[in-house]
Design an enzyme around this catalytic site. Sequence first.
Site, PDB file in Angstrom:
ATOM      1  N   GLY A   1       0.837  -1.194   0.000  1.00  0.00           N
ATOM      2  CA  GLY A   1       0.000   0.000   0.000  1.00  0.00           C
ATOM      3  C   GLY A   1       0.871   1.242   0.000  1.00  0.00           C
ATOM      4  O   GLY A   1       2.070   1.160   0.271  1.00  0.00           O
ATOM      5  N   LYS A   2       0.313   2.343  -0.326  1.00  0.00           N
ATOM      6  CA  LYS A   2       1.023   3.615  -0.228  1.00  0.00           C
ATOM      7  C   LYS A   2      -0.022   4.704  -0.157  1.00  0.00           C
ATOM      8  O   LYS A   2      -1.127   4.555  -0.700  1.00  0.00           O
ATOM      9  CB  LYS A   2       1.903   3.838  -1.456  1.00  0.00           C
ATOM     10  CG  LYS A   2       3.048   4.784  -1.209  1.00  0.00           C
ATOM     11  CD  LYS A   2       4.139   4.088  -0.401  1.00  0.00           C
ATOM     12  CE  LYS A   2       5.368   4.903  -0.228  1.00  0.00           C
ATOM     13  NZ  LYS A   2       6.453   4.132   0.372  1.00  0.00           N
TER      14      LYS A   2
END
Length: 420
Positions: free
Chosen positions: A108-109
Amino acid sequence: MRTELLHNSMFAMAATQFDGVADFLELNDELRERCKWPKRLITVTVPVRHDDGSTRVYFGHRVQHHLTRGPVKGGLRYSPDVDLGEVAALAMWMNWKCALMNLPFGGGKGGINCDPRTLSQGELERITRRFTMEMIPFIGEDIDVMAPDMGTNEQTMSWMVDTYSTHQGHLVPGIVTGKPLCLQGSAGRTRATGHGVAFLASRALDKLGVPIGEATAVVQGFGNVGSHTAFTLASYGVKVRGISDISGAVWNDDGLNLPKLSNHVRATGSVVGFSEADAIDPAEMLCQECDILAPAAAGMVITGDNAPRLRCKVLAEGANGPTTPEADAILNERGDVFIIPDVLCNAGGVTVSYFEWVQNLQRYSWTEREVITRLETQLEAAFTRVLQFADRFKLPIRTAAQALAVKTVSDVKAQRGLFP
Ligand code: NAD
């Protein structure tokens, strides 16, 4: 959405890399599509009252690449340049890093398009808390676990824990990692990335038959990753001869005195002017003869220009993306530099973040010795897996690492099947 994402140059690069690996793995069209595209692209508006009484609306993004192997894991950055396509690319890369390290996470980011240098602590706190509230339907210890990245830090994570926990009615430390120790952060987290870089560099030298106690090193960057890489290398007996930062570079043939250099940096803000070393041109420093070259600062610093002139035996990529594709091709052609690619080399950070999350779920904390021992075990296992895969299929180490990671994800997707 596909077209929009592919219009972003960074996402297009991540997608092209993926396509190359998928071709090598002969992934069928279904798995290719399922592995390549992010599961969730979330954008929220974050209205915040500024100290002067005005209100501004920021945009916050979070990309959850996939949740097939567990919750997503990855940083949250504050920067005026944050853009959904770039965040999606970074989420995809995190995905491969977690898979390569066998961590039960997807990638994720996230990011908010604010400039933390121009905001007061109060404004940063209100941005963080409001963003956390907006994200509540999409995050959780078992869904999405954020961490610090550019422009965010332990304080940001503490506000996130507080906001989320207040909403839940009880403390939920595992909602983020990279917390301070007093808020159930993990021992060893600060030095984890640099320690991992140095540990893997030592393992590579071992493979090349170079005794670590006789080795020399050059490190670019003296921030979190660079300084801990240098200190750990020195603890193995390596002479760290050259170190640079954004302002300049210093050199000592006999090895730099790192504690004194750190004091100098604390006092002056830079390595420049350190009395027990000579000044050296930072670009030339990268091309000096050494056993280990560790770029641990910025991206794209090993280029088509300097790759033919590198004189290191091991290139240990502490930074993300320090080697351009052109330089990579040159180094592969040369065949005399052992590259430890970023996806493996700097994975110590996310690995200890995983340990932090595990400790939070267990409501139990490990000693620093336990953390570092487990980190080395996990890095050693990934290093061995990658080298064996590279050897078996006659691949460059970087390609082998990416292929192993994609295969890990695609195998799980194939095994779980398609719902409904
Ligand atoms: P940091 O901000 O603590 O330190 C960066 C250092 O690099 C500073 O010394 C700065 O002066 C120097 N620097 C910046 N630009 C430079 C340049 N062009 N030439 C020479 N030196 C330069 O950052 P960090 O946390 O150490 O991160 C460094 C790199 O490692 C980044 O690419 C980051 O994405 C990557 N990384 C960090 C972690 C982590 O746990 N901190 C984990 C994985 C990857």
